[in-house]
Each structure stands twice: as C-alpha cells, then as structure tokens.
Design a protein around this motif. Sequence first.
Motif, short mmCIF file in Angstrom:
data_model
loop_
_atom_site.label_atom_id
_atom_site.label_comp_id
_atom_site.label_asym_id
_atom_site.label_seq_id
_atom_site.Cartn_x
_atom_site.Cartn_y
_atom_site.Cartn_z
N ILE A 23 10.12 56.40 -24.17
CA ILE A 23 9.01 57.04 -24.13
C ILE A 23 9.13 58.02 -25.36
N LEU A 24 9.98 58.80 -25.23
CA LEU A 24 10.47 60.51 -26.35
C LEU A 24 9.85 58.88 -27.99
N CYS A 25 10.09 57.74 -28.39
CA CYS A 25 9.83 57.79 -29.37
C CYS A 25 8.25 57.72 -29.44
N LEU A 26 8.29 57.11 -28.77
CA LEU A 26 6.17 56.32 -28.63
C LEU A 26 5.27 57.76 -28.51
N VAL A 27 6.32 59.31 -27.91
CA VAL A 27 4.95 60.39 -28.03
C VAL A 27 4.89 60.94 -29.70
N VAL A 28 6.90 60.96 -30.09
CA VAL A 28 6.56 61.46 -31.63
C VAL A 28 5.73 60.73 -32.06
N ALA A 60 9.99 57.26 -39.32
CA ALA A 60 11.38 56.19 -39.25
C ALA A 60 12.19 56.85 -38.37
N VAL A 61 12.64 57.60 -37.21
CA VAL A 61 13.69 58.00 -36.62
C VAL A 61 13.19 57.26 -35.52
N SER A 62 11.64 57.06 -35.41
CA SER A 62 11.13 57.14 -34.04
C SER A 62 11.11 55.93 -33.57
N LEU A 63 11.12 55.09 -35.07
CA LEU A 63 11.18 53.86 -34.94
C LEU A 63 12.72 53.64 -35.15
N ILE A 64 13.41 53.82 -35.51
CA ILE A 64 14.77 53.72 -35.01
C ILE A 64 15.55 53.68 -34.04
N GLY A 65 15.06 54.61 -33.52
CA GLY A 65 15.07 55.51 -32.01
C GLY A 65 14.60 53.65 -30.99
N LEU A 66 12.82 53.23 -31.63
CA LEU A 66 12.78 52.38 -30.54
C LEU A 66 13.54 51.00 -31.28
N PHE A 67 13.63 50.43 -32.27
CA PHE A 67 15.25 49.58 -32.20
C PHE A 67 16.56 49.81 -31.55
N VAL A 68 17.00 50.59 -31.47
CA VAL A 68 18.38 51.30 -30.77
C VAL A 68 17.74 51.06 -28.78
N VAL A 69 16.20 51.48 -28.68
CA VAL A 69 16.21 51.09 -27.33
C VAL A 69 16.66 49.55 -26.86
N GLY A 70 15.77 48.82 -27.64
CA GLY A 70 15.74 47.14 -27.42
C GLY A 70 17.25 46.68 -27.90
N ALA A 71 17.80 47.24 -28.55
CA ALA A 71 18.76 46.09 -28.57
C ALA A 71 19.51 47.02 -27.60
N GLY A 72 19.20 47.62 -26.83
CA GLY A 72 20.23 48.75 -26.03
C GLY A 72 19.82 47.65 -24.61
N ALA A 73 18.42 47.04 -24.11
CA ALA A 73 17.97 46.67 -23.55
C ALA A 73 18.79 45.17 -23.43
N VAL A 74 18.55 44.41 -24.55
CA VAL A 74 19.58 43.30 -24.33
C VAL A 74 20.63 43.21 -24.64
N TYR A 75 21.20 44.27 -24.86
CA TYR A 75 22.59 44.30 -24.92
C TYR A 75 23.04 44.51 -22.97
N LEU A 76 22.46 45.41 -22.21
CA LEU A 76 22.83 45.87 -21.10
C LEU A 76 22.35 43.59 -19.84
#
Length: 160
Positions: A23-28, A60-76
């Motif tokens: 949500i923070l990445c999308l807001v930024v 770029a930081v926001s897009l990297i954050g969204l990528f990390v969120v997706g990878a974290g969700a897949v990992y979990l």
Amino acid sequence: MDNPAVGGFSQFLNYGGLGLLAILCLVVLGYNAWSLNRLVATSAPAKVNAARPLLLAQMAVSLIGLFVVGAGAVYLENIKDRQTRMAQIIIDPWERNIDSSFLPDIRLAGKPLIDRPINITCTPGSPTTVTVDLDRFIAYRISKSIEAQRALPPVALSSR
C-alpha cells in the motif's frame, strides 16, 4: 490463498507488513505521478529537469518495493504449502449402537479406520487419499427399513 475471489484484499492484508509495504509503494507511486503531472503543467523546463532524478529514484524504489512484496508473498505461500496439516473426517449421522461390521468402511492408505472422529495428518508433497465405502452401511439401513415395513400392518385397500 484458497479462493482469491472471496476476500482477496483482506487475505492480502493478512500478510501484515507485506500488505502495508504494498500500500505504501502504491501511495508513493500515485503521489509521484500526481506531482510529476503538476510539475510539468506549471513549471519551467529547468525545474522539470531538476526534479526528474528525484522522481525517478522514488518511483524506482516504489517499484522495487512492489517486487519485494510479490516475492515475499510467493515465499510465504510456499512456506504455507510445506506445512503439515491435520484433517478431521466426521460422518453424520452416525449410529454407535450397530455392529462394527455394518459401519462404513473407511480406509487411509489401505488401512481401515474405526475411531470416530477420524484425524488424519496430511503431509506436504504427497496427496492424502481417504476412501469411504458406504455399501455395508447402506445395505444395513435397507435391511432395517424392510424389517420395519414387514412389522407394519398391511394397508387396507379402499373401495370406490
């Protein structure tokens, strides 16, 4: 996730920090797009060129954050799939006063199960198959029904 259509957003937020980070990445990203639009519409070209690196870095930081969120969700989700689960099978209605030879034949990996309720450990990687054969129980119920019909007095035919 079991059913992504039902409660998808609430299940997404159940991941806690990942949901908040997304949500923070999308807001930024939204704020940057809005700021860039306002900057381009009202400022001189020199100000646009000066703000461009900052806006690009934030995006770029926001897009990297969204990528990390997706990878974290897949990992979990993969961690959740590797967990051992317990299943409980309850067959109702159940008659406790009948002979065990008439009970449904319930087998787990070929072994008969008699205890009720049935608790099964489901291990990851291999499917757990439970076989329920109700033929003996249905035959018992049919025989009891036939006995009950014989015990009833015959119905008199009505004359017209």
